[in-house]
Design a protein around this motif. Structure first.
Motif, PDB file in Angstrom:
ATOM      1  N   ARG A 131      31.455  29.132  35.821  1.00 22.70           N
ATOM      2  CA  ARG A 131      30.199  29.804  35.453  1.00 22.70           C
ATOM      3  C   ARG A 131      29.399  30.153  36.708  1.00 22.70           C
ATOM      4  O   ARG A 131      28.889  31.269  36.835  1.00 22.70           O
TER       5      ARG A 131
ATOM      6  N   GLN B 272      30.610  33.162  38.194  1.00 22.67           N
ATOM      7  CA  GLN B 272      30.694  34.257  37.209  1.00 22.67           C
ATOM      8  C   GLN B 272      32.152  34.610  36.906  1.00 22.67           C
ATOM      9  O   GLN B 272      32.510  35.771  36.781  1.00 22.67           O
TER      10      GLN B 272
ATOM     11  N   ASP C 277      33.613  33.044  34.272  1.00 18.11           N
ATOM     12  CA  ASP C 277      33.769  32.391  32.973  1.00 18.11           C
ATOM     13  C   ASP C 277      33.767  33.380  31.810  1.00 18.11           C
ATOM     14  O   ASP C 277      33.418  33.029  30.693  1.00 18.11           O
ATOM     15  N   SER C 278      34.200  34.621  32.094  1.00 16.97           N
ATOM     16  CA  SER C 278      34.122  35.641  31.040  1.00 16.97           C
ATOM     17  C   SER C 278      34.939  35.249  29.806  1.00 16.97           C
ATOM     18  O   SER C 278      34.544  35.523  28.676  1.00 16.97           O
TER      19      SER C 278
ATOM     20  N   ARG D 167      32.771  32.931  27.888  1.00 19.56           N
ATOM     21  CA  ARG D 167      31.609  33.631  27.344  1.00 19.56           C
ATOM     22  C   ARG D 167      32.002  34.512  26.155  1.00 19.56           C
ATOM     23  O   ARG D 167      31.193  34.758  25.275  1.00 19.56           O
TER      24      ARG D 167
ATOM     25  N   ARG E  83      29.180  31.834  22.024  1.00 21.98           N
ATOM     26  CA  ARG E  83      28.174  30.783  21.885  1.00 21.98           C
ATOM     27  C   ARG E  83      28.686  29.551  22.621  1.00 21.98           C
ATOM     28  O   ARG E  83      29.893  29.389  22.788  1.00 21.98           O
ATOM     29  N   PRO E  84      27.768  28.713  23.077  1.00 21.15           N
ATOM     30  CA  PRO E  84      28.233  27.489  23.756  1.00 21.15           C
ATOM     31  C   PRO E  84      29.011  26.610  22.781  1.00 21.15           C
ATOM     32  O   PRO E  84      28.612  26.476  21.612  1.00 21.15           O
TER      33      PRO E  84
END
Ligand SMILES: CC(C)(COP(=O)(O)OP(=O)(O)OC[C@H]1O[C@@H](n2cnc3c(N)ncnc32)[C@H](O)[C@@H]1OP(=O)(O)O)[C@@H](O)C(=O)NCCC(=O)NCCS
Length: 173
Positions: free
Chosen positions: A22, A25, A27-28, A31, A35-36
């Motif tokens: 994350r 960046q 972590d697409s 994502r 939702r978490p």
């Protein structure tokens, strides 16, 4: 070192790895779930996705494997069971990520090497693996695992070409 199905036992290092991704960046994939999720929810959802259930729009069913070393999550690999037109030209069958703090230690090569026999066991005789021409580490991983260069596809202006390789799973090399 082992390649296995995701296991809640390794959730602490998995969560740390996702946080490292994350911050970069990268972590697409996570994502895209929208939702978490707790690790347990994540694992259950990937199991559903493997069975073609609750897939996000445009996704194909896929299997998830975790690389674990000394009881720590190191990386994840996805094997997509089918190729769409997009996957045939860009994404290929396989996607993989090594936890950022564990990179450049040979794990990427091991991850793909351990996955290939498992994919063969699933009944496949060849797999399409792709990478951006600028992703030198991934290119080396694919070539070290028997990738035979197939073609380079343009991805658009100011974008690197996508390199396509086929790996024949029926050879001993
Ligand atoms: C690509 C990725 C999986 C590589 O994992 P890794 O564990 O660092 O790879 P390895 O340690 O097995 O290294 C493989 C080779 O690449 C080299 N390498 C590693 N990182 C490198 C870098 N940043 N730049 C250039 N070469 C690199 C290694 O020295 C090794 O070379 P060698 O064969 O000459 O020894 C990892 O960087 C990653 O997860 N990246 C983000 C996601 C991604 O790009 N996935 C692949 C999509 S196609």
């Amino acid at each position: 070192m082992k390649l296995m199905k995701p296991d809640i036992k390794y959730s602490r290092s998995f969560v740390q790895a996702v946080e490292e991704l994350r911050l970069r960046q990268e972590d697409s994939f996570f994502r895209a779930f929208g939702r978490p999720l707790t690790v347990d929810q994540y694992i259950k959802l990937t199991e559903k996705h493997a069975q073609k259930k609750d897939l996000p729009q445009g996704w194909v069913p896929y299997a998830t494997f975790w690389l674990v070393d000394e009881d720590e999550f190191i990386g994840e690999l996805h094997f997509r069971y089918v190729l769409t037109n997009y996957l045939r030209n860009y994404g290929g069958h396989i996607g993989y990520t090594i936890r950022p703090s564990m990179r450049n230690k040979g794990y990427g090569k091991q991850l793909l090497a351990l996955a290939l026999p498992k994919i063969q066991e699933l009944g496949y005789s060849k797999v399409l693996v792709t990478c951006d021409e600028t992703n030198i580490a991934s290119k080396k991983i694919i070539e070290a695992n028997g990738g035979a260069f197939h073609q380079a596809n343009a991805q658009g202006k100011n974008m690197p070409q996508k390199l396509l390789y086929w790996i024949d799973l029926n050879t001993d090399s």
